[in-house]
Design an enzyme around this catalytic site. Structure first.
Site, PDB file in Angstrom:
ATOM      1  N   ARG A 178      -8.065   8.027   2.153  1.00  0.00           N
ATOM      2  CA  ARG A 178      -6.942   7.943   1.635  1.00  0.00           C
ATOM      3  C   ARG A 178      -6.340   6.806   1.045  1.00  0.00           C
ATOM      4  O   ARG A 178      -6.678   5.712   2.094  1.00  0.00           O
ATOM      5  CB  ARG A 178      -5.754   8.689   2.425  1.00  0.00           C
ATOM      6  CG  ARG A 178      -3.899   9.025   1.883  1.00  0.00           C
ATOM      7  CD  ARG A 178      -3.237   9.187   2.974  1.00  0.00           C
ATOM      8  NE  ARG A 178      -3.530   8.660   4.635  1.00  0.00           N
ATOM      9  CZ  ARG A 178      -2.178   8.839   4.875  1.00  0.00           C
ATOM     10  NH1 ARG A 178      -1.510   8.766   4.327  1.00  0.00           N
ATOM     11  NH2 ARG A 178      -1.893   7.735   6.232  1.00  0.00           N
ATOM     12  N   GLU A 199       5.551  -3.954  12.216  1.00  0.00           N
ATOM     13  CA  GLU A 199       4.170  -2.203  12.497  1.00  0.00           C
ATOM     14  C   GLU A 199       2.976  -3.303  11.299  1.00  0.00           C
ATOM     15  O   GLU A 199       3.534  -4.022  10.115  1.00  0.00           O
ATOM     16  CB  GLU A 199       4.673  -1.059  11.574  1.00  0.00           C
ATOM     17  CG  GLU A 199       3.142  -0.172  11.250  1.00  0.00           C
ATOM     18  CD  GLU A 199       2.363  -0.217  10.269  1.00  0.00           C
ATOM     19  OE1 GLU A 199       1.582  -0.316   9.809  1.00  0.00           O
ATOM     20  OE2 GLU A 199       2.652   0.217   8.999  1.00  0.00           O
ATOM     21  N   ASN A 230       0.185  -1.347  -0.064  1.00  0.00           N
ATOM     22  CA  ASN A 230      -0.255   0.140   0.456  1.00  0.00           C
ATOM     23  C   ASN A 230       0.860   1.581   0.056  1.00  0.00           C
ATOM     24  O   ASN A 230      -0.202   2.115  -0.604  1.00  0.00           O
ATOM     25  CB  ASN A 230      -1.189   0.603   0.989  1.00  0.00           C
ATOM     26  CG  ASN A 230      -0.325  -0.022   2.709  1.00  0.00           C
ATOM     27  OD1 ASN A 230       0.839  -0.192   2.553  1.00  0.00           O
ATOM     28  ND2 ASN A 230      -1.075   0.923   3.603  1.00  0.00           N
ATOM     29  N   ARG A 277      11.691   4.259   4.612  1.00  0.00           N
ATOM     30  CA  ARG A 277      11.515   4.331   6.116  1.00  0.00           C
ATOM     31  C   ARG A 277      11.739   3.691   7.092  1.00  0.00           C
ATOM     32  O   ARG A 277      12.778   3.163   8.123  1.00  0.00           O
ATOM     33  CB  ARG A 277      10.060   4.448   6.441  1.00  0.00           C
ATOM     34  CG  ARG A 277      10.201   4.549   8.258  1.00  0.00           C
ATOM     35  CD  ARG A 277       8.174   4.536   8.339  1.00  0.00           C
ATOM     36  NE  ARG A 277       7.324   3.932   8.484  1.00  0.00           N
ATOM     37  CZ  ARG A 277       5.903   3.784   8.574  1.00  0.00           C
ATOM     38  NH1 ARG A 277       5.599   5.588   8.314  1.00  0.00           N
ATOM     39  NH2 ARG A 277       4.897   2.966   8.970  1.00  0.00           N
ATOM     40  N   GLU A 299       9.399   3.438  13.783  1.00  0.00           N
ATOM     41  CA  GLU A 299       9.948   3.660  12.883  1.00  0.00           C
ATOM     42  C   GLU A 299       9.856   5.124  12.893  1.00  0.00           C
ATOM     43  O   GLU A 299       8.935   6.604  13.620  1.00  0.00           O
ATOM     44  CB  GLU A 299       9.314   3.191  12.128  1.00  0.00           C
ATOM     45  CG  GLU A 299       9.128   1.777  11.590  1.00  0.00           C
ATOM     46  CD  GLU A 299       9.378   1.067  10.176  1.00  0.00           C
ATOM     47  OE1 GLU A 299       9.552   0.110  10.502  1.00  0.00           O
ATOM     48  OE2 GLU A 299       8.237   1.422   9.474  1.00  0.00           O
ATOM     49  N   SER A 359       0.841  10.834  10.213  1.00  0.00           N
ATOM     50  CA  SER A 359       1.810  10.662   9.616  1.00  0.00           C
ATOM     51  C   SER A 359       2.603  11.297   9.453  1.00  0.00           C
ATOM     52  O   SER A 359       2.488  12.114   7.975  1.00  0.00           O
ATOM     53  CB  SER A 359       1.772   9.449   8.475  1.00  0.00           C
ATOM     54  OG  SER A 359       1.129   8.768   9.147  1.00  0.00           O
ATOM     55  N   THR A 377       0.397 -12.509   9.397  1.00  0.00           N
ATOM     56  CA  THR A 377       1.778 -12.554   9.097  1.00  0.00           C
ATOM     57  C   THR A 377       2.914 -12.616  10.213  1.00  0.00           C
ATOM     58  O   THR A 377       3.716 -13.125   9.891  1.00  0.00           O
ATOM     59  CB  THR A 377       1.576 -12.401   8.202  1.00  0.00           C
ATOM     60  OG1 THR A 377       1.295 -12.294   6.503  1.00  0.00           O
ATOM     61  CG2 THR A 377       3.427 -12.695   7.182  1.00  0.00           C
ATOM     62  N   GLY A 378       2.209 -11.316  10.782  1.00  0.00           N
ATOM     63  CA  GLY A 378       3.299 -10.699  10.954  1.00  0.00           C
ATOM     64  C   GLY A 378       3.987 -12.238  12.902  1.00  0.00           C
ATOM     65  O   GLY A 378       5.588 -12.309  13.181  1.00  0.00           O
ATOM     66  N   GLU A 383       4.812  -8.253  -3.738  1.00  0.00           N
ATOM     67  CA  GLU A 383       4.556  -9.487  -4.696  1.00  0.00           C
ATOM     68  C   GLU A 383       3.693  -8.133  -5.269  1.00  0.00           C
ATOM     69  O   GLU A 383       3.783  -8.677  -7.415  1.00  0.00           O
ATOM     70  CB  GLU A 383       4.100 -10.467  -4.633  1.00  0.00           C
ATOM     71  CG  GLU A 383       2.496 -10.498  -4.416  1.00  0.00           C
ATOM     72  CD  GLU A 383       1.866 -11.286  -2.364  1.00  0.00           C
ATOM     73  OE1 GLU A 383       1.508 -11.478  -2.416  1.00  0.00           O
ATOM     74  OE2 GLU A 383       2.950 -11.009  -1.770  1.00  0.00           O
ATOM     75  N   PRO A 397      10.242  -7.024  -0.971  1.00  0.00           N
ATOM     76  CA  PRO A 397       8.335  -5.992  -1.474  1.00  0.00           C
ATOM     77  C   PRO A 397       7.689  -7.104  -1.839  1.00  0.00           C
ATOM     78  O   PRO A 397       7.522  -8.050  -2.048  1.00  0.00           O
ATOM     79  CB  PRO A 397       9.398  -5.287  -2.430  1.00  0.00           C
ATOM     80  CG  PRO A 397       9.927  -5.842  -4.211  1.00  0.00           C
ATOM     81  CD  PRO A 397      11.139  -7.164  -2.557  1.00  0.00           C
ATOM     82  N   CYS A 454      -2.752   1.621   7.118  1.00  0.00           N
ATOM     83  CA  CYS A 454      -2.814   0.705   8.279  1.00  0.00           C
ATOM     84  C   CYS A 454      -3.063   1.645   9.517  1.00  0.00           C
ATOM     85  O   CYS A 454      -3.657   1.462  10.552  1.00  0.00           O
ATOM     86  CB  CYS A 454      -1.869   0.238   8.908  1.00  0.00           C
ATOM     87  SG  CYS A 454       0.292   1.389   8.843  1.00  0.00           S
ATOM     88  N   THR A 513      -1.241  -8.823  11.225  1.00  0.00           N
ATOM     89  CA  THR A 513      -1.210  -9.423  12.212  1.00  0.00           C
ATOM     90  C   THR A 513      -0.696 -11.053  12.004  1.00  0.00           C
ATOM     91  O   THR A 513       0.112 -11.220  13.330  1.00  0.00           O
ATOM     92  CB  THR A 513      -1.991  -9.061  13.509  1.00  0.00           C
ATOM     93  OG1 THR A 513      -1.792  -7.672  13.986  1.00  0.00           O
ATOM     94  CG2 THR A 513      -1.769  -9.635  14.579  1.00  0.00           C
TER      95      THR A 513
END
Length: 520
Positions: A319, A291, A190, A198, A498, A481, A273-274, A216, A214, A325, A271
């Site tokens: 946006r 994150e 995204n 960052r 970050e 942000s 996948t994290g 896919e 990156p 996120c 979350t």
């Protein structure tokens, strides 16, 4: 049945530009036009980037325009061999890169920043092509992306240790900060440029080297950054990129999280996948920063300025078509102001939102990243309506992965859209009566990335800001942000920060040095 359409495509080189022209027939009116991707041929890279070289894999995978489903490019589909080569290259380069002075690293990062600004428009076109983001937002992302290289080029020279008063006269105590080593950088689709800079800006400033995997869906932005890193003079092996398909992602991700030469993992994504990556990292006890998913509440109290709250809701929700996120997900509006807020928000949606291809200058809402994302939103809307929610605006899925921006009223907290992150242009509104009720709903989530609220009561502002269980709070502001502020969440929204002066600490170890045997 979905509408059938015909596409005529032509890819050619002209004066150092790579131009992809597509003509669409039979599409909805918003896409019945010529679409041209015109970028510098140098920036449209399709091979992996390992140890300063462009490397082909045994196979390729397609990168698609999410607005049309059409192929933009075929990119090298890296597997564990290429990932291992990249890790080895980064490890080799680390022993040289960490010995560069902070000033030398700073100068190279600044050159990279300058090159990104010089090529900002072409880089933005790549984002729009592979991500679907409206061009105005893509330009904004490139400004944001470049800012992290500028920021960390400056922070590189501000990594300070400490001299501590010793307990005995014959020694000195020093606390040194040193780079952790090779960092695996795994990024989402995204923000295909900014999520890389960052992390990588901080890592390189600290003296670490990196391997970037990156998403896919959006590898072209990462590979373009690699090309500019070469032009900036970043040494071979310091910055590596290994793109891969969805099918190869699990194996490549596991290698990047388990290889003993990797010292650090930085991940932005879901979350679920994290948690998988955390289990991988546990085997070799790696440094990790993550994150993860958000489910941001957006609270409008009776004391709020309604017009400002509506403007904040528009920028916070729509946006990137709701695909960030930190997008607001759960809208809570106090009963005394509810009807006025709903009326003005519906009018703002009518006046300000226009769907279309991201390359069109009038487009404010592009497609969702793929049809799976659109199906998820369809299911959430259907579930809400089945349980009594009312569609005030939108509610329909259009061609491909386009979704109408949707506003729902009479929403209950047990509906699917209030229980899981939407990641799309959906505003479900719950009416509440008291501040305590709103906070209870806002905090009843296992994640806590960002939260927003609107109020003109200064006592309420302090109370609510301190009690919201999130890592970032926007008070009377929907767009929070910025490079200078820390970015990160609590609960299951991740760990570490970050950006800001704290971002570089994620890539540094503290070493205690005791210098003894001194005669004083």
């Amino acid at each position: 049945n979905r509408t059938c359409y015909i596409v005529l495509r032509c890819l050619y080189l002209s004066r150092g530009r790579c131009i992809l022209r597509q003509v669409f027939f039979g599409l909805p009116s918003m896409l019945q036009r010529h679409y041209s991707l015109d970028v510098s041929a140098q920036l449209l890279r399709t091979q992996a980037f390992i140890e300063g070289r462009w490397v082909s894999a045994a196979s390729t995978f397609p990168v698609l325009d999410p607005a049309t489903g059409e192929e933009i490019a075929k990119v090298s589909d890296c597997g564990t061999k290429e990932a291992q080569d990249a890790v080895n290259a980064a490890y080799k380069a680390f022993h040289l890169w960490k010995n560069h002075t902070a000033k030398e690293r700073s100068i190279l990062l600044r050159k990279w920043f300058d090159l990104i600004n010089q090529h900002k428009e072409d880089l933005a076109k790549l984002i729009t092509a592979e991500c679907g983001k409206p061009m105005k937002e893509s330009i904004g992302e490139m400004t944001y992306s470049a800012s992290f290289l500028e920021w960390f080029s400056e922070e590189a020279r501000r990594v300070y240790g400490d001299i501590v008063a010793p307990p005995a006269k014959d020694r000195k105590i020093l606390l040194l900060k040193q780079p952790v080593g090779v960092a695996s950088i795994i990024t989402p689709w995204n923000f295909p440029s900014a999520m890389i800079t960052r992390k990588v800006g901080a890592a390189l400033a600290a003296g670490c080297t990196v391997v970037v995997k990156p998403a896919e869906d959006t590898p072209l932005s990462a590979l373009a950054l690699a090309e500019l890193s070469v032009q900036a003079g970043i040494p071979p092996g310091v910055f590596n990129v290994v793109p891969c398909s969805r099918e190869k992602t699990p194996a490549v991700g596991e290698l990047l999280c388990t290889d003993p030469l990797v010292a650090k993992i930085s991940f932005t994504g879901s979350t679920a996948t994290g948690k998988i990556l955390l289990r991988h990292a546990a085997g070799t006890v790696k440094r990790v920063s993550m994150e993860l998913g958000g489910h941001a509440p957006f609270i409008v109290f009776d004391s709020a300025d309604v017009d400002k709250a509506v403007a904040g809701a528009m920028v916070s929700k729509f946006r990137n078509s709701g695909q960030t996120c930190v997008c607001s997900n759960r809208f809570l509006v106090q009963s005394g102001i509810h009807d006025a807020f709903m009326e003005k928000l519906a009018k703002a949606m009518d006046a300000e939102l226009k769907l279309g291809h991201g390359s069109e200058p009038t487009t404010t809402q592009g497609p969702l990243i793929n049809t799976r994302a659109a199906e998820k939103l369809e299911n959430q809307i259907a579930d809400a309506v089945a349980q009594g929610a009312v569609i005030v605006r939108g509610g329909k899925r259009l061609e491909g992965s386009f979704m109408q921006p949707t506003l729902l009223s009479s929403v209950k907290t047990d509906m699917l859209c209030m229980q899981e992150e939407s990641f799309g242009p959906l505003i479900p509104v719950v009416k509440f009566n008291t501040e305590q009720e709103a906070l209870a709903i806002a905090n009843a989530s296992p994640v806590g990335l960002a939260g927003y609220f609107y109020s003109r009561d200064i006592s309420q502002i302090w109370r609510v800001a301190e009690q919201m269980e999130v890592g970032m709070v926007g008070v009377n502001e929907g767009l929070i942000s910025t490079t200078e502020a820390s970015f990160g969440g609590i609960k299951q929204s991740g760990m570490g920060r970050e950006g800001s002066k704290y971002g570089i600490d994620e890539y540094l170890e503290i070493k205690y040095m005791c210098l003894g045997g001194l005669s004083l």
